[in-house]
Write a protein that holds these residues in place. Structure first.
Motif, mmCIF file in Angstrom:
data_model
loop_
_atom_site.group_PDB
_atom_site.id
_atom_site.type_symbol
_atom_site.label_atom_id
_atom_site.label_comp_id
_atom_site.label_asym_id
_atom_site.label_seq_id
_atom_site.Cartn_x
_atom_site.Cartn_y
_atom_site.Cartn_z
ATOM 1 N N VAL A 22 -5.925 -1.940 0.888
ATOM 2 C CA VAL A 22 -6.745 -1.766 1.933
ATOM 3 C C VAL A 22 -7.907 -2.683 2.340
ATOM 4 N N ILE A 61 -3.889 -0.292 -4.469
ATOM 5 C CA ILE A 61 -4.367 0.466 -3.326
ATOM 6 C C ILE A 61 -5.457 0.059 -2.756
ATOM 7 N N ARG A 62 -6.665 -0.191 -3.547
ATOM 8 C CA ARG A 62 -8.014 -0.550 -3.057
ATOM 9 C C ARG A 62 -7.739 -2.074 -2.375
ATOM 10 N N LEU A 97 0.787 -1.320 0.091
ATOM 11 C CA LEU A 97 0.074 0.151 -0.159
ATOM 12 C C LEU A 97 0.983 1.480 0.124
ATOM 13 N N ILE A 147 -8.204 -4.050 5.900
ATOM 14 C CA ILE A 147 -9.442 -3.903 6.942
ATOM 15 C C ILE A 147 -9.677 -5.355 7.344
#
Length: 206
Positions: free
Chosen positions: A110, A106-107, A86, A114
């Motif tokens: 993330v 990036i998504r 990231l 999470i």
């Protein structure tokens, strides 16, 4: 041929008979036992003036510990890898216009964080509370092994990062973008190594 169990029984009987540890070690050495075997056998009994000999607490291995600690350390290392990814993607996004189409990196990172970050924090907090309530749980062999495997992994990443930095410098590829990425790797791996090197404030340190 005598086994380690026979050795443990002999040491127990010798201590019960009032023999001191130096005498026991001497005769065992003459009998052909190695220093490591003798030390382990003697360390199995507490050095206290009491008869019969008092056994020391032994390390324990349970299926529950394997599941919890494998999951916890797995979440830590998996999440750390994606945290590096990231931050590297963000560095590329900021410093390299041609890399701005890779926002999916990036998504995805993330999304992984999470899941893994709360899982690791929950398991670590839960185990910390259990260790505080029952310090004997620190003798878990699985916990110690997982800790040292994590230390080994972090040390290997740090060494690899250092090699990459030296190679980039010698090859003339040492850019600001590369330096920031190397710092990210060193910071995360170094943080993990330092945290578990100190034994998490409670466990066995190196």
């Amino acid at each position: 041929m005598a086994s380690s169990k026979d050795l443990a029984v002999f040491v127990r009987d010798a201590l019960s008979a009032g023999k001191n540890r130096a005498e026991i070690a001497s005769v065992l050495t003459q009998a052909g036992w190695s220093t490591h075997e003798i030390t382990d056998a003697l360390d199995g009994w507490a050095d206290v003036p009491f008869a019969p000999p008092v056994p020391r607490p032994q390390t324990v291995v349970t299926a529950r510990d394997f599941f919890i600690y494998a999951l916890m350390f797995g979440a830590l290392l998996f999440g750390a890898g994606y945290l590096v990814g990231l931050l590297h993607a963000l560095i590329d996004h900021l410093l390299d216009a041609s890399a701005r189409t890779a926002d999916h990196r990036i998504r995805w990172a993330v999304a992984v964080l999470i899941v893994t970050l709360p899982l690791y924090l929950w398991l670590a907090t839960r185990e910390r509370a259990r260790l505080a309530a029952d310090p004997a749980l620190q003798r878990s062999a699985i916990r110690n092994w997982m800790t040292y495997v994590t230390l080994l992994f972090a040390a290997a990443v740090l060494l690899g990062d250092l090699v990459a930095v030296i190679y980039a410098f010698l090859n003339g590829d040492f850019t600001l973008q590369f330096a920031l990425k190397a710092l990210v790797v060193a910071g995360i791996a170094g943080g993990i190594f330092g945290y578990y090197r100190a034994g998490d404030g409670r466990g066995a340190a190196v």
